[in-house]
Design a protein around this motif. Sequence first.
Motif, PDB file in Angstrom:
ATOM      1  N   ASN A  65       0.838  -1.191   0.000  1.00 16.56           N
ATOM      2  CA  ASN A  65       0.000   0.000   0.000  1.00 16.56           C
ATOM      3  C   ASN A  65       0.875   1.243   0.000  1.00 16.56           C
ATOM      4  O   ASN A  65       0.899   1.994   0.960  1.00 16.56           O
ATOM      5  CB  ASN A  65      -0.935  -0.004   1.227  1.00 16.56           C
ATOM      6  CG  ASN A  65      -1.989   1.086   1.150  1.00 16.56           C
ATOM      7  OD1 ASN A  65      -2.017   1.886   0.231  1.00 16.56           O
ATOM      8  ND2 ASN A  65      -2.874   1.115   2.144  1.00 16.56           N
ATOM      9  N   PRO A  66       1.603   1.456  -1.114  1.00 17.10           N
ATOM     10  CA  PRO A  66       2.568   2.554  -1.134  1.00 17.10           C
ATOM     11  C   PRO A  66       1.900   3.935  -1.068  1.00 17.10           C
ATOM     12  O   PRO A  66       2.509   4.889  -0.611  1.00 17.10           O
ATOM     13  CB  PRO A  66       3.300   2.368  -2.472  1.00 17.10           C
ATOM     14  CG  PRO A  66       2.381   1.565  -3.323  1.00 17.10           C
ATOM     15  CD  PRO A  66       1.588   0.712  -2.387  1.00 17.10           C
ATOM     16  N   LYS A  79      -1.800 -10.311  -5.181  1.00 17.37           N
ATOM     17  CA  LYS A  79      -2.222  -8.978  -5.616  1.00 17.37           C
ATOM     18  C   LYS A  79      -2.843  -8.230  -4.426  1.00 17.37           C
ATOM     19  O   LYS A  79      -3.729  -8.752  -3.768  1.00 17.37           O
ATOM     20  CB  LYS A  79      -3.234  -9.081  -6.750  1.00 17.37           C
ATOM     21  CG  LYS A  79      -2.602  -9.638  -8.034  1.00 17.37           C
ATOM     22  CD  LYS A  79      -3.559  -9.619  -9.201  1.00 17.37           C
ATOM     23  CE  LYS A  79      -4.707 -10.586  -9.002  1.00 17.37           C
ATOM     24  NZ  LYS A  79      -5.469 -10.797 -10.259  1.00 17.37           N
ATOM     25  N   PRO A  80      -2.353  -6.993  -4.155  1.00 18.24           N
ATOM     26  CA  PRO A  80      -2.865  -6.270  -2.986  1.00 18.24           C
ATOM     27  C   PRO A  80      -4.144  -5.489  -3.286  1.00 18.24           C
ATOM     28  O   PRO A  80      -4.275  -4.892  -4.354  1.00 18.24           O
ATOM     29  CB  PRO A  80      -1.732  -5.298  -2.653  1.00 18.24           C
ATOM     30  CG  PRO A  80      -1.056  -5.045  -3.965  1.00 18.24           C
ATOM     31  CD  PRO A  80      -1.265  -6.259  -4.825  1.00 18.24           C
ATOM     32  N   ILE A  81      -5.051  -5.495  -2.319  1.00 13.52           N
ATOM     33  CA  ILE A  81      -6.255  -4.664  -2.400  1.00 13.52           C
ATOM     34  C   ILE A  81      -6.312  -3.857  -1.115  1.00 13.52           C
ATOM     35  O   ILE A  81      -6.178  -4.411  -0.020  1.00 13.52           O
ATOM     36  CB  ILE A  81      -7.539  -5.530  -2.532  1.00 13.52           C
ATOM     37  CG1 ILE A  81      -7.459  -6.382  -3.798  1.00 13.52           C
ATOM     38  CG2 ILE A  81      -8.785  -4.653  -2.602  1.00 13.52           C
ATOM     39  CD1 ILE A  81      -7.322  -7.847  -3.560  1.00 13.52           C
ATOM     40  N   CYS A  82      -6.511  -2.533  -1.230  1.00 12.38           N
ATOM     41  CA  CYS A  82      -6.480  -1.646  -0.063  1.00 12.38           C
ATOM     42  C   CYS A  82      -7.829  -0.977   0.169  1.00 12.38           C
ATOM     43  O   CYS A  82      -8.667  -0.952  -0.716  1.00 12.38           O
ATOM     44  CB  CYS A  82      -5.419  -0.567  -0.241  1.00 12.38           C
ATOM     45  SG  CYS A  82      -3.837  -1.211  -0.759  1.00 12.38           S
ATOM     46  N   GLU A  83      -7.965  -0.392   1.365  1.00  8.92           N
ATOM     47  CA  GLU A  83      -9.186   0.303   1.799  1.00  8.92           C
ATOM     48  C   GLU A  83     -10.248  -0.709   2.216  1.00  8.92           C
ATOM     49  O   GLU A  83     -10.736  -1.498   1.400  1.00  8.92           O
ATOM     50  CB  GLU A  83      -9.787   1.191   0.688  1.00  8.92           C
ATOM     51  CG  GLU A  83      -8.887   2.316   0.223  1.00  8.92           C
ATOM     52  CD  GLU A  83      -8.815   3.446   1.213  1.00  8.92           C
ATOM     53  OE1 GLU A  83      -9.873   3.930   1.668  1.00  8.92           O
ATOM     54  OE2 GLU A  83      -7.688   3.822   1.578  1.00  8.92           O
ATOM     55  N   ILE A  86     -13.437  -1.237   0.121  1.00  9.22           N
ATOM     56  CA  ILE A  86     -13.137  -1.769  -1.210  1.00  9.22           C
ATOM     57  C   ILE A  86     -12.813  -3.256  -1.075  1.00  9.22           C
ATOM     58  O   ILE A  86     -13.223  -4.081  -1.893  1.00  9.22           O
ATOM     59  CB  ILE A  86     -11.989  -0.977  -1.873  1.00  9.22           C
ATOM     60  CG1 ILE A  86     -12.451   0.452  -2.140  1.00  9.22           C
ATOM     61  CG2 ILE A  86     -11.518  -1.651  -3.153  1.00  9.22           C
ATOM     62  CD1 ILE A  86     -11.393   1.371  -2.725  1.00  9.22           C
ATOM     63  N   TYR A  90     -14.747  -6.421  -2.718  1.00 10.40           N
ATOM     64  CA  TYR A  90     -13.965  -7.377  -3.507  1.00 10.40           C
ATOM     65  C   TYR A  90     -14.256  -8.812  -3.037  1.00 10.40           C
ATOM     66  O   TYR A  90     -14.523  -9.698  -3.838  1.00 10.40           O
ATOM     67  CB  TYR A  90     -12.482  -7.057  -3.373  1.00 10.40           C
ATOM     68  CG  TYR A  90     -11.560  -8.060  -4.028  1.00 10.40           C
ATOM     69  CD1 TYR A  90     -10.973  -9.086  -3.285  1.00 10.40           C
ATOM     70  CD2 TYR A  90     -11.282  -7.999  -5.390  1.00 10.40           C
ATOM     71  CE1 TYR A  90     -10.132 -10.011  -3.882  1.00 10.40           C
ATOM     72  CE2 TYR A  90     -10.435  -8.924  -5.996  1.00 10.40           C
ATOM     73  CZ  TYR A  90      -9.864  -9.922  -5.240  1.00 10.40           C
ATOM     74  OH  TYR A  90      -9.030 -10.845  -5.833  1.00 10.40           O
TER      75      TYR A  90
END
Lengths: 250, 209
Positions: A65-66, A79-83, A86, A90
């Motif tokens: 999460n850059p 694969k990263p998912i943030c928030e 969200i 997902y």
Amino acid sequence: MFCKCSSSPRLCLGSAMATSDVKLLGAWASPYVMRPRIALNIKSVSYEFLEETFESKSQLLLQSNPVHKKMPVLIHADKPICESLIIVQYIDEIWTNGPSILPSDPYDRAIARFWAAYIDDKWFPSIIGITRAQGEEAKAVATAVAIEQVSAGLVVLEEAFEKCSKGKGYFGGEQIGYVDIVLGSFLGWTRMTEKMNGVKLIDEAKTPGLVGWAERFCANNAVKEVMPETEKLEEIAKMIQAKFRAPPPK
Amino acid sequence: MEEVKLLGFTLSAFSNRVTWALKLKGIPYEYVEEDLSNKSALLLQYNPVHKKIPVLVHGGKPIVESLVILEYIEETWPQNPLLPKEAYERAQARFWTKFCGGQEHEKAIKDALEVLRVLEEQALGEKKFFGGDTVGLADIAWGWMALWLGVMEEGVGEKLFEAHAFPRLHEWMENFMKVPAIKETLPERNGMLAHFKRQREKLIASSIS
């Protein structure tokens, strides 16, 4: 640094959609981290919980999460998912075999998203307002004002509960849904705030529906093991307050 | 087909997001311009919690909050999709849409430049639009910047956002404003400039007093 919640990854119930490919970066105390954990539990998906410490952020978090450098981060098949919201959407979209988290009707979905935005953008900041007021000199007045704001918000949410639940136990109806997860994840901090300030925010007189809902939510199988204990949250809150009150470094 | 109505304000970023989405999908609608200093009974009835525009009314049922409205439009009228089909890509699109948040033109310039840097390098990359070859949710959410930056620069009298420092974003802005659905709904520039100057004067006056 301080004791971690002893949460081990939930064992898969033998359902076809469990994967070993699911990791969640987070901390046990964070309401935002709790959300994807509840969602994954609802879908019976097993995952590896990678605990972040309170003081410093891991390399994996900074890489995944850059932009915000915040948790939670779901890592699915690398694969990263943030928030948090969200991530919950997902999870709902990927694991379609489990119970649905968002309603199926587009209008009902819009209502659910509306309340999620209200809770995150309007209501929860008002709870923080109470903790901040404690740290200030004119605390009695500031605290009273902050409490009034939170209570007013809860009355709005009580009405929302009545409309959304349509007589059933949750905002989502018979089962925990999107709004339940969004609001329910803040219950630990709400209770902690009540205890530390000697007030009842969710009370029988003004918000009877929410009182019953809160009990039901915390007792739910998808929630029980990930809801932090109020006492442990109190310790963290005191640490945060001490930081606010500490004189600035020379 | 059920009737669609939009309660909006032409100079509002949030209102324009909804207008753009409706136009891109070719959805016929009735537009009602609200006087924000004298909100209509209808607005207060449809959005009792926030009392704000935009409000989309579909078949008599109100939907509020611009990003919530965008998702509703996307789900109800699937033509000319604004979101990708694949779940991971949808999550990415939602992330960049949300990153915009409530950015208004008054936000500090330094913050704005940092945000632009992230958009230029991470969100846009080699693509024509944030949504790929066609306009997506994130483009709609950020589209306001395409309009306001030019206005702001003129209003403040200096270049805030150099084309050579943000070449991809500059190209994106030009492409965005050429999209027919967007082009035909752009508010009139002089109106925007006057509005910006008024807002700026108010801000300066309040910080002095």
